[in-house]
Write an enzyme that holds these catalytic residues in place. Structure first.
Site, PDB file in Angstrom:
ATOM      1  N   GLY A 110     -13.256  -6.964  33.864  1.00  0.00           N
ATOM      2  CA  GLY A 110     -12.505  -5.772  34.216  1.00  0.00           C
ATOM      3  C   GLY A 110     -11.521  -5.391  33.125  1.00  0.00           C
ATOM      4  O   GLY A 110     -11.441  -6.042  32.083  1.00  0.00           O
TER       5      GLY A 110
ATOM      6  N   ALA B  82      -4.892  -5.716  14.852  1.00  0.00           N
ATOM      7  CA  ALA B  82      -4.950  -7.009  14.173  1.00  0.00           C
ATOM      8  C   ALA B  82      -5.536  -6.897  12.770  1.00  0.00           C
ATOM      9  O   ALA B  82      -5.175  -7.651  11.877  1.00  0.00           O
ATOM     10  CB  ALA B  82      -5.775  -7.996  15.010  1.00  0.00           C
TER      11      ALA B  82
ATOM     12  N   GLN C 222      -5.506  -4.789  30.845  1.00  0.00           N
ATOM     13  CA  GLN C 222      -4.284  -4.036  30.577  1.00  0.00           C
ATOM     14  C   GLN C 222      -4.494  -2.569  30.928  1.00  0.00           C
ATOM     15  O   GLN C 222      -5.416  -1.931  30.425  1.00  0.00           O
ATOM     16  CB  GLN C 222      -3.885  -4.147  29.109  1.00  0.00           C
ATOM     17  CG  GLN C 222      -2.593  -3.395  28.802  1.00  0.00           C
ATOM     18  CD  GLN C 222      -2.272  -3.387  27.314  1.00  0.00           C
ATOM     19  OE1 GLN C 222      -3.046  -3.890  26.515  1.00  0.00           O
ATOM     20  NE2 GLN C 222      -1.140  -2.805  26.954  1.00  0.00           N
TER      21      GLN C 222
ATOM     22  N   GLU D 265      -7.238   4.329  24.178  1.00  0.00           N
ATOM     23  CA  GLU D 265      -8.494   5.081  24.168  1.00  0.00           C
ATOM     24  C   GLU D 265      -9.705   4.167  23.989  1.00  0.00           C
ATOM     25  O   GLU D 265     -10.780   4.440  24.547  1.00  0.00           O
ATOM     26  CB  GLU D 265      -8.474   6.145  23.066  1.00  0.00           C
ATOM     27  CG  GLU D 265      -9.711   7.046  23.098  1.00  0.00           C
ATOM     28  CD  GLU D 265      -9.619   8.235  22.160  1.00  0.00           C
ATOM     29  OE1 GLU D 265     -10.687   8.759  21.780  1.00  0.00           O
ATOM     30  OE2 GLU D 265      -8.502   8.640  21.811  1.00  0.00           O
TER      31      GLU D 265
END
Length: 296
Positions: free
Chosen positions: A74, A135, A77, A97
């Site tokens: 799922g 990252a 966040q 997005e």
């Protein structure tokens, strides 16, 4: 699936111009151990991307990988949305997005969301913050993000360091990279040179040429520091005079030594007519004899 005619969830207004720390509280990624609690769930078709989103390219392989994760676990966040100013009843993505696109690939019907009443300025600021948090961001783009937050919104290095969990020297060193020539910044952007290499080159008048030398030699940061101190054109060493003297010089040394009763050494300068005459006295009495002879 919910219908567009359903009543829209009431946005939670947090106030405009809330400051960097408050914006960071919304944008900071959640963890599986401590996921953020969404305000509500919205049908995916009622969520629209931000047309001013600075990020235009989304890697298909990465989206597929994220979609597989969404299918299994799922959406951990919630994405951040605001009421769409151009489509009443719909919501515009402020941050998240990629998760929205991955959820579409995973064929989800709705998504967890945080609804905020952000201004256009807030949306732009969050877009920059979200970009900085990537990252795989290269050091030049990261530095440009910090510079944009400082120039557009008046944040100081200290404020950025506190809100983003960085040290002030870390941010200061990255900002210095923006002073490098464009070609050197290009090497940092594509990963040919590291931020450590770049810091060595900041402010050097031969930065571009040195960068090419570093790339050609595959130099480490430590070797780069030495190269920068030395420069591209170190002073050539003067050749040492040859230990082997010609016969004429040796004969002249012997003649003078016989006349002066002292050791004599003659050295010619390479490529010139001048040179050095050295007299070697045995003791002070011999030096006195020489001074008397020279005095007539």
């Amino acid at each position: 699936m919910a219908d567009k005619s359903d009543s829209a969830p009431k946005p939670k207004t947090r106030g405009l111009g809330r400051g960097l720390s408050a914006l960071m509280a919304d944008v900071t990624p959640a963890t599986p151990e401590a996921p953020k609690r969404p305000d509500t769930h919205l049908p995916i078709e009622r969520i629209r991307p931000n047309p001013d989103q600075p990020r235009r390219h989304f890697d298909e392989a990465e989206l597929k990988e994220l979609a597989d994760s969404v299918t299994r676990r799922g959406v951990i966040q919630p994405i951040i949305v605001r009421p769409d100013p151009t489509h009443p009843g719909d919501y515009q993505i402020v941050a998240g997005e990629r998760r929205w696109r991955a959820s579409q690939l995973a064929r989800l019907h709705e998504m967890p969301v945080l609804i905020r009443d952000y201004s256009e300025t807030d949306v732009l600021e969050i877009a920059i913050i979200e970009n900085i948090q990537r990252a795989n961001l290269n050091p030049v783009d990261e530095a440009a993000g910090y510079r944009a937050l400082m120039d557009r919104f008046g944040h100081t290095q200290e404020q950025l360091a506190t809100a983003l969990g960085k040290s002030r020297p870390y941010i200061a060193n990255l900002l210095r990279l923006l002073a490098l020539p464009d070609d050197v910044q290009g090497y940092l952007t594509d990963g040919s040179l590291s931020a450590g290499h770049g810091r060595c080159l900041v402010g050097h008048p031969e930065a571009s040429a040195l960068a090419k030398r570093i790339l050609q030699g595959g130099l480490s940061v430590r070797a780069t520091e030495k190269l920068v101190k030395q420069g591209l054109s170190p002073k050539p060493r003067q050749p040492r005079p040859s230990a082997e003297k010609d016969a004429d010089t040796r004969a002249l040394e012997a003649e003078l030594a016989a006349q002066l009763k002292m050791g004599v050494s003659i050295t010619h300068k390479p490529g010139g007519e001048g040179g050095t005459l050295a007299l070697h006295y045995r003791d002070l009495d011999q030096l006195d004899d020489l001074l008397r002879a020279l005095g007539g």
